[in-house]
Design a protein around this motif. Structure first.
Motif, PDB file in Angstrom:
ATOM      1  N   SER A   1     -17.918   2.577  10.194  1.00  0.00           N
ATOM      2  CA  SER A   1     -17.418   3.588   9.274  1.00  0.00           C
ATOM      3  C   SER A   1     -16.016   4.036   9.660  1.00  0.00           C
ATOM      4  O   SER A   1     -15.267   4.524   8.822  1.00  0.00           O
ATOM      5  N   LEU A   2     -15.617   3.851  10.940  1.00  0.00           N
ATOM      6  CA  LEU A   2     -14.245   4.173  11.330  1.00  0.00           C
ATOM      7  C   LEU A   2     -13.270   3.230  10.642  1.00  0.00           C
ATOM      8  O   LEU A   2     -12.206   3.636  10.163  1.00  0.00           O
TER       9      LEU A   2
ATOM     10  N   ASP B   1     -13.925   1.525   7.893  1.00  0.00           N
ATOM     11  CA  ASP B   1     -13.972   1.878   6.464  1.00  0.00           C
ATOM     12  C   ASP B   1     -13.092   3.088   6.195  1.00  0.00           C
ATOM     13  O   ASP B   1     -12.332   3.120   5.225  1.00  0.00           O
ATOM     14  N   ALA B   2     -13.207   4.090   7.069  1.00  0.00           N
ATOM     15  CA  ALA B   2     -12.443   5.323   6.868  1.00  0.00           C
ATOM     16  C   ALA B   2     -10.949   5.021   6.856  1.00  0.00           C
ATOM     17  O   ALA B   2     -10.212   5.496   5.987  1.00  0.00           O
ATOM     18  N   ALA B   3     -10.488   4.199   7.817  1.00  0.00           N
ATOM     19  CA  ALA B   3      -9.068   3.878   7.885  1.00  0.00           C
ATOM     20  C   ALA B   3      -8.612   3.150   6.620  1.00  0.00           C
ATOM     21  O   ALA B   3      -7.543   3.415   6.086  1.00  0.00           O
ATOM     22  N   ARG B   4      -9.467   2.253   6.137  1.00  0.00           N
ATOM     23  CA  ARG B   4      -9.064   1.484   4.954  1.00  0.00           C
ATOM     24  C   ARG B   4      -9.051   2.355   3.713  1.00  0.00           C
ATOM     25  O   ARG B   4      -8.163   2.245   2.868  1.00  0.00           O
ATOM     26  N   VAL B   5     -10.046   3.246   3.594  1.00  0.00           N
ATOM     27  CA  VAL B   5     -10.053   4.143   2.437  1.00  0.00           C
ATOM     28  C   VAL B   5      -8.838   5.055   2.462  1.00  0.00           C
ATOM     29  O   VAL B   5      -8.298   5.424   1.425  1.00  0.00           O
ATOM     30  N   LEU B   6      -8.361   5.388   3.667  1.00  0.00           N
ATOM     31  CA  LEU B   6      -7.162   6.218   3.777  1.00  0.00           C
ATOM     32  C   LEU B   6      -5.896   5.422   3.458  1.00  0.00           C
ATOM     33  O   LEU B   6      -4.805   5.965   3.483  1.00  0.00           O
ATOM     34  N   GLY B   7      -6.062   4.113   3.235  1.00  0.00           N
ATOM     35  CA  GLY B   7      -4.921   3.340   2.771  1.00  0.00           C
ATOM     36  C   GLY B   7      -4.328   2.390   3.794  1.00  0.00           C
ATOM     37  O   GLY B   7      -3.258   1.843   3.565  1.00  0.00           O
ATOM     38  N   ALA B   8      -4.983   2.181   4.931  1.00  0.00           N
ATOM     39  CA  ALA B   8      -4.452   1.261   5.933  1.00  0.00           C
ATOM     40  C   ALA B   8      -4.938  -0.151   5.647  1.00  0.00           C
ATOM     41  O   ALA B   8      -6.122  -0.358   5.399  1.00  0.00           O
ATOM     42  N   GLY B   9      -4.034  -1.117   5.688  1.00  0.00           N
ATOM     43  CA  GLY B   9      -4.416  -2.507   5.491  1.00  0.00           C
ATOM     44  C   GLY B   9      -5.082  -3.063   6.731  1.00  0.00           C
ATOM     45  O   GLY B   9      -5.094  -2.408   7.768  1.00  0.00           O
ATOM     46  N   PRO B  10      -5.665  -4.287   6.648  1.00  0.00           N
ATOM     47  CA  PRO B  10      -6.392  -4.853   7.793  1.00  0.00           C
ATOM     48  C   PRO B  10      -5.562  -4.889   9.073  1.00  0.00           C
ATOM     49  O   PRO B  10      -6.066  -4.577  10.148  1.00  0.00           O
TER      50      PRO B  10
ATOM     51  N   GLU C   1      -3.049  -2.958   9.971  1.00  0.00           N
ATOM     52  CA  GLU C   1      -2.846  -1.614  10.492  1.00  0.00           C
ATOM     53  C   GLU C   1      -4.139  -1.074  11.123  1.00  0.00           C
ATOM     54  O   GLU C   1      -4.109  -0.397  12.148  1.00  0.00           O
TER      55      GLU C   1
ATOM     56  N   ARG D   1      -4.113   0.219  14.818  1.00  0.00           N
ATOM     57  CA  ARG D   1      -4.201   1.656  15.063  1.00  0.00           C
ATOM     58  C   ARG D   1      -5.615   2.140  15.389  1.00  0.00           C
ATOM     59  O   ARG D   1      -5.783   3.228  15.929  1.00  0.00           O
ATOM     60  N   VAL D   2      -6.632   1.372  15.013  1.00  0.00           N
ATOM     61  CA  VAL D   2      -7.999   1.846  15.263  1.00  0.00           C
ATOM     62  C   VAL D   2      -8.771   0.896  16.194  1.00  0.00           C
ATOM     63  O   VAL D   2      -9.211   1.282  17.262  1.00  0.00           O
TER      64      VAL D   2
END
Lengths: 336, 495
Positions: free
Chosen positions: B387-388, B390-399, B401, B405-406
C-alpha cells in the motif's frame, strides 16, 4: 465529476466486480458498504488504477480509462486514504504530506486545519492511530486530487475515536470541495457519513440511493438485513393495506397477494400480559439505554423488538407485541 | 534469471570436468567415506548430547541474564570451526600450550576424536536453537498434566516434551551434519582424511579431475542431506505459554555451571590461546597487508553480492518464478567452499584471463554468500507494504520515482545488513580462498593456514584475534536490528 459505467473486474477467472455503474457530483460523498469480500475495496483500486479492469469505463475530468486503454495511477489525479494509512515510515509528517508538492503552502494549510502543526517533524512510527489517520488525510488533500478515495479509513481505530474523526473527515472533504468515494463495512458509518449510499453484494450494486431510502425502503432483503436488524412478518396485501397476525399495517407501495413486511426492532412495542398475548420472549439482550428482545410469535415466526431500558422482562414471559409505527412499511414478495 | 543461472555454474563445470575422469570408484574412496561418515556421526551425536540439555535449560529454566547466556551459547555458530581446530591442535597434547603454561599433560586432540570434538563444539548451537524453538512452542499445560498424573519433572520432560521436539532436533542434527560434511578447516587441521581434505590434497597434487570427482560425490551427499532437511516439517502446536521453571539458589548455580564448559571450550579457549601468543611473541611478523587483502576482497564481494541480490530479492517477492530463481541462488550455500574452489579453478584454467585474478576469488565469494544478501534484502522487501507503493503512485509518482523515493530507501537497511553479512563471511572464508587467491595474495584465513603448515603458531595471534573479532561483529549484526528473527537467521545460515 466521476463517471463509472458498466465496470467489471476479474481476479483470474473470478469476476469480483460485475456491471457496476454510478456517477458522482462535484462535491458529493458516496459511501460504498457491504460485507467482507463484496468487492468494495476493488472498486476503489480500479478507480485509482491499481488493478486492471475487465470491462466498462471510468471517466474523471480529462481522462477516461477502459479495459483496452488503461491509465497509470500516477496520471489519474485521484487521492487515496488507505486502511493501514500507508504513511512512508522513512519520512517525517511534513515530508509525507508534501510528498510531491513543489511548495509547501497546501501541506501547511492542511496540517493546520487538521491540528497537526506540532507533529510536523515527527516520524509516523511515533504517532497514534488517530494522528496517522489525519496525516494520511492531509497528505491526500494537500495534493489537491480531483477525487478522494477512502478505503475503510476508520477500521483501524478505537470506537471512541471513530465518531469524532468521522465528522472531521467529512468536514475536511466538504471544505476541500472534492468528491469522494468512502468504503466501509460498518453500517452505522455508512448511514451517517455519505450523501448517497451504495450497497454492494457479491460484486454487484444492490441499491444506490440516499441513506434514508436505503434504510427504510431497501431494494432487497439483503440490503434490509445488512443495514440493521430486520424481521420479516408475513401478510396479505390488498393495495396499500396489509393484513398480518399483528393487525393491519400500511405498505409503502401498493402491492397485491402474499408479502413479507420489513419490521425494524423500533417499529414494534411489547407489553407483558398475565395470560393471552401473542408471543413469548425467547431471549433478552441488554444494550444500555435499551433492551433488545427476541420474541417467538404464536404464529411461528420470530421478531426482534427494542424497548426502553425501564421495560425489563424475563425470557419465557408471555407478551403482547404490537406494531407502533404509523409510517408505511417496506414489503417484499413472499419467497423473493 | 542470469544471476540464478550463474549460481548453477559450479555444478555444471564439475560435470564437465568429469567427462575424462579416471575410475569413478577407487578403493580409497571407501576409506574417505568411512572417515567422513564417522566424523559426521560423532558430530551429530555430540551436538545432540550437548545441544538438547542446553535447549531444555535455556527454554524452560528461568535464569538471570538468560538472554546473554543464549547469545553466548549460540555464539560458536558465528565462528569458523577452523579457529577452534587450530587452537585445540596447538593447546592440547604433549608439548601443547596447556602443558607449557600449567605443566599439565593433556591427551592430544588429533585425528577423528579431535575433529569430532571441535566439530561438536561449533555445531551444537544448530541443535540448541532448533530444539529450543520447538520446546518453546509447546504449551506448558501438557507437562503440567503429566506432573499431576504423578510423573517427576525430568521424566515428564523426557516423555512429554522431548518426543514432540523430535522434528526440531532432527532439523538441528541435519544442519550439524551438513556442516560436518562440508567443512574443510577442521578435518584438515586435525589430519583426518575426509572428502574435503582429500579434495585439497588432490588439488595440490595436480589431480584436478580426481578432485572434481570427489567434489561431485560430496555434492551428492550434501544434496541428500539438504533434501532430507526440506522434508522435515514442524508439528503444529497449540499456541500457549511455555513452561517456566524457577530454580532455587544452589540449583541455579548448577544450571549456570552446566552452560559454562561449552562456552569455555568454544570461545574462551581460542581467545585465551591467541592472547597468550600475542603477549609472548608480540605481533611479530604480522603484515598489515593481510588485513588489507582480506578487506579488499570481502568488500568487493559484499558490493557485488548486494548488487546481484537486489533483483533476485525483488523477483522473489514478486511471484512464483522469482521464488524458484531465489531457491536456485541458494545452491551456492549448499556447495562446500572447497568444491566451489575446485570448480572455479577449473574455469580459471579454461579462461586464462581469469586465472589467478582477484576477480575469480570475489566471484567465488559472491556465489557462496549471495543467499545471505538475498535473504536480508528479501526480508526488507517483504516488509515493504504494497500500500506504500500504491500510495506513492496515487500521489502521482511514476514507477521510477517510487523506486527511488520509497522502495530503495526502505530496503536500504536490508542492503547494508546483507552487505555486512557477506563481508564478514568472506573475511573468514578459508578453503575457496586457498584454492583461488592469486599467488602471493594472502588473507587472514589463508595466513592462519600457512602458519599451521609451517608450525610457527605464535604468528597466528593477530590474525586469529582479528578473525574472532570479525565473528563477534557478525554475531552482533545478526542480533541487532531484529531481535526475534536474529536467531532464526543464524539457524538459516547453513540452509
Amino acid at each position: 465529476m466521476l463517471e463509472v459505467s458498466k465496470l467489471c473486474v476479474d481476479y483470474g477467472t473470478t469476476r469480483v466486480i460485475d456491471d457496476v455503474s454510478f456517477t458522482l457530483a462535484r462535491d458529493e460523498i458516496l459511501t460504498l458498504v457491504g460485507p467482507t469480500a463484496c468487492g468494495k475495496t476493488t472498486i476503489l483500486h480500479a478507480i485509482a488504477g491499481l488493478v486492471p479492469i475487465a470491462a466498462g469505463e471510468i471517466r474523471l475530468g480529462r481522462w477516461q480509462a477502459s479495459a483496452s486503454a488503461a491509465i497509470p495511477p500516477e496520471q489519474r489525479n485521484t487521492g487515496m486514504v488507505f486502511q493501514d494509512f500507508a504513511l512512508f515510515p522513512h519520512l517525517t509528517v511534513i515530508e509525507n504530506v508534501g510528498f510531491r508538492l513543489k511548495n509547501s503552502a497546501q501541506a501547511d494549510r492542511w496540517l493546520q486545519l487538521l491540528g497537526l502543526d506540532d507533529l510536523r517533524h515527527a516520524r509516523p512510527a511515533t504517532l497514534s492511530g488517530g494522528q496517522k489517520q489525519r496525516v494520511a488525510l492531509a497528505r491526500t488533500l494537500a495534493h489537491e486530487p480531483a477525487l478522494v478515495l477512502l478505503d475503510e479509513p476508520l477500521s483501524n481505530l478505537d470506537a471512541a475515536l471513530k465518531d469524532s474523526l468521522r465528522r472531521e473527515i467529512r468536514e475536511a472533504l466538504k471544505a476541500a470541495g472534492t468528491p469522494a468515494v468512502w468504503v466501509t463495512h460498518d453500517q452505522e458509518e455508512a448511514l451517517s457519513v455519505g450523501d448517497r449510499l451504495g450497497v454492494l453484494h457479491r460484486g454487484r450494486l444492490e441499491q444506490l440511493a440516499d441513506p434514508e431510502s436505503c434504510f427504510s425502503r431497501p431494494a432487497s432483503r439483503f440490503v434490509a438485513s445488512f443495514l440493521g436488524e430486520a424481521s420479516f412478518l408475513p401478510g396479505r396485501a390488498d393495495g396499500a393495506a396489509v393484513a398480518t397476525d399483528l393487525g393491519a399495517v400500511t405498505a409503502a407501495a401498493a402491492v397485491n397477494g402474499e408479502v413479507d413486511i420489513l419490521l425494524r426492532p423500533g417499529d414494534l412495542s411489547l407489553a407483558q400480559t398475565a395470560d393471552g398475548g401473542n408471543g413469548v420472549i425467547v431471549s433478552a439482550q441488554y444494550e444500555g439505554e435499551t433492551w433488545l428482545y427476541r420474541v417467538g410469535l404464536d404464529a411461528g415466526i420470530a421478531v426482534q423488538v427494542r424497548t426502553s431500558h425501564e421495560n425489563q422482562l424475563e425470557a419465557g414471559s408471555r407478551v403482547i407485541v404490537e406494531v407502533n409505527t404509523g409510517l408505511p412499511l417496506a414489503t417484499f414478495e413472499r419467497g423473493g | 534469471m542470469v544471476i540464478s543461472l550463474l549460481a548453477m555454474l559450479p555444478v555444471l563445470v564439475l560435470f564437465g570436468l568429469l567427462g575424462d575422469s579416471p575410475e569413478f570408484f577407487a578403493a580409497r574412496n571407501l576409506d574417505l567415506l568411512a572417515d567422513t561418515l564417522s566424523l559426521v556421526f560423532l558430530t551429530v551425536l555430540g551436538a545432540l548430547l550437548l545441544g538438547v540439555p542446553l535447549a531444555l535449560l535455556t527454554a524452560y529454566v528461568r535464569l538471570p541474564w538468560s538472554r546473554l547466556w543464549l547469545v553466548l551459547l549460540a555464539a560458536p555458530l558465528a565462528m569458523p570451526s577452523y579457529i577452534g581446530a587450530f587452537t585445540f591442535y596447538a593447546a592440547f597434547g604433549p608439548g601443547g600450550e596447556i602443558e607449557n603454561l600449567f605443566g599439565l599433560t593433556t591427551p592430544s586432540a588429533r585425528g577423528l576424536p579431535g575433529a569430532a570434538l571441535v566439530m561438536t563444539l561449533y555445531t551444537y548451537p544448530f541443535v540448541l536453537l532448533t530444539t529450543r524453538a520447538a520446546l518453546l512452542s509447546q504449551d506448558a499445560s501438557l507437562i503440567n498434566a503429566a506432573r499431576t498424573l504423578g510423573l517427576s519433572l525430568p521424566r515428564s520432560l523426557w516423555r512429554v516434551a522431548l518426543p514432540r521436539a523430535a522434528t526440531g532436533m532432527a532439523a538441528g542434527s541435519l544442519l550439524a551434519a551438513l556442516y560436518a560434511f562440508s567443512d574443510f578447516g577442521t578435518p584438515a587441521i586435525m589430519g583426518l582424511d575426509t572428502f574435503t581434505r582429500a579434495i585439497y590434497v588432490e588439488y595440490n597434487a595436480f589431480g584436478l579431475e580426481q578432485a572434481a570427482m570427489l567434489s561431485l560425490q560430496l555434492l551428492v551427499i550434501v544434496g541428500l542431506v539438504l533434501f532430507l532437511e526440506s522434508r522435515i516439517s514442524a508439528t503444529p502446536e497449540r499456541p500457549g505459554r511455555a513452561l517456566a521453571i524457577w530454580p532455587r539458589t544452589w540449583r541455579k548455580a548448577l544450571c549456570l555451571a552446566a552452560m559454562a564448559p561449552a562456552v569455555l571450550l568454544a570461545i574462551v579457549l581460542p581467545l585465551a590461546i591467541f592472547s597468550v601468543w600475542l603477549l609472548r611473541d608480540g605481533s611479530g611478523g604480522f603484515e598489515f597487508s593481510l588485513a588489507w587483502n582480506s578487506t579488499l576482497a570481502s568488500l568487493l564481494a559484499a558490493c557485488a553480492a548486494v548488487a546481484l541480490a537486489l533483483p533476485v530479492a525483488f523477483a522473489a517477492v514478486g511471484g512464483r518464478l522469482g521464488r524458484l530463481l531465489e531457491r536456485v541462488t541458494y545452491l551456492g550455500f549448499g556447495v562446500p567452499g572447497i568444491v566451489m574452489g575446485t570448480a572455479l579453478v577449473y574455469i580459471g584454467l579454461q579462461a586464462p584471463f581469469l586465472y589467478q585474478t582477484l576477480g575469480l576469488l570475489v566471484f567465488a565469494y559472491v556465489l557462496r554468500f549471495l543467499p545471505l544478501a538475498v535473504g536480508s534484502i528479501r526480508s526488507a522487501v517483504e516488509r515493504l507494504d504494497t500500500s506504500l507503493i500504491d500510495a506513492a503512485r496515487v500521489l502521482g509518482a511514476g514507477p521510477g520515482e517510487v523506486l527511488r523515493r520509497v522502495s530503495l530507501p526502505l530496503t536500504l537497511r536490508g542492503m547494508v545488513a546483507g552487505a555486512a553479512l557477506v563481508f564478514l563471511e568472506a573475511m573468514r572464508e578459508l578453503p575457496a580462498t586457498l584454492l583461488l587467491a592469486p599467488t602471493g595474495f594472502e588473507t587472514l584465513a589463508t595466513y592462519l593456514w600457512r602458519v599451521y603448515e609451517a608450525g610457527y603458531f605464535g604468528r597466528a595471534a593477530v590474525p586469529g584475534l582479528m578473525l574472532i573479532l570479525m565473528s563477534g561483529l557478525g554475531l552482533a549484526l545478526m542480533l541487532s536490528g531484529e531481535r526475534r528473527s536474529a536467531l532464526a537467521l543464524i539457524e538459516d545460515r547453513r540452509e
